[in-house]
Design a protein around this motif. Structure first.
Motif, mmCIF file in Angstrom:
data_model
loop_
_atom_site.group_PDB
_atom_site.id
_atom_site.type_symbol
_atom_site.label_atom_id
_atom_site.label_comp_id
_atom_site.label_asym_id
_atom_site.label_seq_id
_atom_site.Cartn_x
_atom_site.Cartn_y
_atom_site.Cartn_z
ATOM 1 N N GLY A 61 2.465 -11.025 -4.853
ATOM 2 C CA GLY A 61 2.095 -9.660 -5.190
ATOM 3 C C GLY A 61 2.172 -8.744 -3.984
ATOM 4 O O GLY A 61 2.975 -8.960 -3.068
ATOM 5 N N PRO A 62 1.357 -7.677 -3.922
ATOM 6 C CA PRO A 62 1.443 -6.682 -2.842
ATOM 7 C C PRO A 62 1.340 -7.302 -1.459
ATOM 8 O O PRO A 62 0.518 -8.185 -1.214
ATOM 9 N N VAL A 63 2.185 -6.815 -0.544
ATOM 10 C CA VAL A 63 2.218 -7.318 0.825
ATOM 11 C C VAL A 63 2.348 -6.146 1.789
ATOM 12 O O VAL A 63 2.427 -4.981 1.376
ATOM 13 N N ALA A 64 2.370 -6.451 3.090
ATOM 14 C CA ALA A 64 2.542 -5.431 4.124
ATOM 15 C C ALA A 64 3.897 -5.596 4.787
ATOM 16 O O ALA A 64 4.430 -6.707 4.881
ATOM 17 N N ALA A 65 4.470 -4.489 5.274
ATOM 18 C CA ALA A 65 5.781 -4.518 5.923
ATOM 19 C C ALA A 65 5.772 -3.596 7.133
ATOM 20 O O ALA A 65 5.514 -2.395 6.990
ATOM 21 N N PHE A 66 6.057 -4.155 8.317
ATOM 22 C CA PHE A 66 6.110 -3.378 9.557
ATOM 23 C C PHE A 66 7.384 -3.762 10.318
ATOM 24 O O PHE A 66 7.336 -4.532 11.277
#
Length: 620
Positions: free
Chosen positions: A231-236
């Motif tokens: 599901g929702p994740v972080a991206a940098f």
């Protein structure tokens, strides 16, 4: 500040900040100066950068503490200021975050914690307990300084990430955790991001994700793979690949491209999006503008899988060796003989000696890796030539001295591709004693770490967890010294190597059966596969040199005194006789013999192994 990070990322996209270190470097704080120290030496500059990101649209900012753990600060003699540097970093971010951002709300502060900077056991010296203590020390200081949550970022090793989470999970704050991936389309297509996301989420973190290394375009594929699993994740992402300009690292400043793919990252499932190395407040502003009207679509509730990477591996990825030598060690008594490489690129004599030894019943040829730090051909290249021309398996010794972790793994991949599957992992002699005493010794790891890497490759993956295409099938060898002065310490090393995945142990040369018997008794519950080291001595001078000047070699006084009474013709015969007697007595106690004849007389090994046939005849 109390908040539910899962709830916040489930209803929209949060904008994160960008890089801190590259901006500090551009503004005069960098080369030779650890970025984290700027929290106490340049606080206004650090606080100013935080404020710039908030004005650009960031609702989440990270403290300038990525490299502020005890180990990394120790490099700059700042290990006594861990708490000061981290508390200051958190206070500066907290002060900036309390200033209302462009949307009228205060920004969240994530206390940034990066990898240790030193490898874990068995590859390096850091134990799991030490790792947890270092992570906890940093985390506590960050929370004391005012961080709302913690972010464990830029981890390549999921084992280290797990240890970091274990250290901080009891502190009662939300935890975000990111893995960094190499820019490798093949690896990504094999599903590594999804597997990593499942493993990270199974730890119980509030949000998993990825940062650094790749640019925004490649990051989209990573986020798709991760989001599809959890599901929702972080991206940098970084803005792209860096380049070296006038001795300084530079990144491209195409903020429109970054913003375009920032929106694609959100469409792929990222709910916290920002930038990593090389990004600036301009990148964040463009990103915030691009995502201002973005509304997440309906995402199926996938839940969080608790399967680990290991649990889902097929049975064919088990780590059993697939060599003839391994089979001989399992079912009989194997004999390996070390043949020294000459200087230069002509190893005709090595090939000829190997052919003669094969005819006398030897099972494998050993080729060392620049023993005594002398320049010789790469052992894998020599091994391939001997195997191809003679039809006998070779044990290639690989040392940690000359190549870093990347080079060592590249060598192992090459060895597997060339069919050189017997590897003896050694730490290596220091460069100071060899041909090039000013050369730099690498020693990224030691022999136990090398065993661990080989074991990972036998499971079909490299040290970072990337697939290598299938299990390598190495027979993993290492060293053991039954005559060590500190035998308890030597046995503990052996235990560590067994735990790392070693299959068999080549011993240092033994010159009396009693020393072997004592060592075997002291092994206790350990029952390692041993190839007994035997060295047929050729002169009293050689014996005195080995005994007094070579670490790890112990030649009994009676043997040395007897050699001193013999002529140059008779001394080698006595040396062979000593080795034969030990071998005959030791054969029931070990799994094989490792014979180290003089470089000038490799055929002496053939005479030593006559003791094996004599022993068999006596039994028959």
């Amino acid at each position: 500040m109390s908040f539910d990070l899962r709830e916040m990322t489930g209803s929209g996209v949060l904008i994160g900040d960008g890089a801190m270190g590259t901006l500090l470097a551009e503004r005069g704080v960098g080369f030779g100066h650890p970025y984290a120290r700027a929290n106490v030496t340049h606080p206004e500059m650090v606080a100013g950068i935080h404020e710039e990101y908030i004005r650009a649209g960031a609702g989440v900012i990270e403290t300038n503490t990525f490299s502020a753990n005890r180990f990394k600060l120790e490099v700059h003699e700042l290990e006594d200021r861990v708490r000061e540097v981290n508390e200051a970093g958190a206070r500066l971010a907290r002060k900036a975050a309390d200033i209302a951002g462009t949307n009228g709300s205060k920004a969240l502060v994530l206390g940034a914690i990066g990898p240790l900077g030193r490898p874990l056991c068995p590859v390096g010296p850091v134990t799991e307990a030490e790792a947890r203590a270092v992570f906890l020390e940093q985390a506590e200081a960050l929370l004391e300084g005012g961080a709302d949550a913690l972010v464990l970022e830029t981890f390549t090793d999921l084992v280290e990430l797990r240890l970091a989470h274990e250290a901080v999970r009891g502190l009662g704050v939300p935890i975000v955790a990111y893995k960094t991936f190499v820019e490798d389309g093949e690896t990504l297509s094999e599903g590594l991001p999804g597997r990593a996301a499942r493993e990270i989420s199974a730890l119980g973190v509030d949000l998993s994700g990825s940062n650094c290394t790749v640019g925004p375009q490649r990051m989209v594929g990573i986020i798709e793979g991760m989001s599809a699993e959890v599901g929702p994740v972080a991206a940098f992402p970084n803005p792209g690949l860096p380049q070296l300009v006038d001795g300084k690292v530079r990144f491209r400043r195409d903020v429109d491209h970054f913003a375009l793919y920032g929106r694609k990252l959100a469409e792929a499932g990222a709910r916290l999006v920002g930038g990593c190395c090389g990004t600036t407040p301009e990148h964040v502003k463009a990103l915030a503008d691009a995502l201002r009207d973005f509304r997440p679509g309906t995402t199926p509730n996938r839940g969080v899988s608790v399967r680990t990477v290991e649990e889902e591996k097929p049975q064919e990825v088990l780590d059993g060796p697939s060599t003839d030598l391994a089979e001989k060690l399992r079912t009989g008594f194997a004999v390996a003989v070390e043949v020294d490489l000459p200087r230069g690129n002509d190893i005709t004599r090595v090939v000829e000696a190997s052919r003669r030894l094969k005819e006398r019943g030897v099972d494998a040829i050993d080729i060392s890796d620049g023993a005594r730090a002398r320049l010789r051909m790469h052992p894998v290249a020599a091994a391939r030539i001997v195997q191809e021309e003679v039809g006998i398996e070779v044990v290639a010794h690989i040392s940690c001295r000359d190549r870093n972790i990347i080079g060592l793994q590249a060598d192992f991949l090459g060895a597997a591709a060339l069919g050189v599957k017997n590897i003896l992992a050694v730490t290596g002699d220091p460069t100071q004693i060899g041909d090039y005493p000013e050369a730099t010794g690498v020693f990224d790891t030691d022999s136990a770490g090398l065993v661990h890497i080989l074991s990972r490759m036998n499971r079909g993956e490299d040290l970072a967890g990337n697939s290598i295409g299938g299990p390598a099938g190495f027979l993993i060898g290492s060293a053991f010294n039954p005559t060590a002065e500190d035998l308890d310490g030597e046995i503990e090393k052996l235990r560590r190597k067994i735990g790392a995945g070693a299959h068999a142990f080549w011993t240092q040369p033994v010159f009396e059966i009693g020393a072997l018997e004592v060592a075997l008794e002291r092994l206790g519950d350990l029952d390692p596969c041993l190839l007994l080291g035997l060295m047929p001595l050729r002169s009293a001078r050689q014996a005195e040199f080995l005994h007094h000047e070579v670490p790890g070699v112990d030649i009994p006084k009676p043997v040395r005194e007897k050699l001193a009474t013999l002529s140059p013709e008779d001394a080698p015969k006595y040396g062979v006789e000593v080795a034969q007697n030990i071998l005959a007595k030791a054969q029931p106690l070990v799994n094989g013999a490792y014979i180290m004849p003089p470089a000038s007389a490799p055929d002496l090994a053939g005479e030593v192994i006559e003791a094996i046939s004599t022993q068999r005849s006596a039994v028959g």
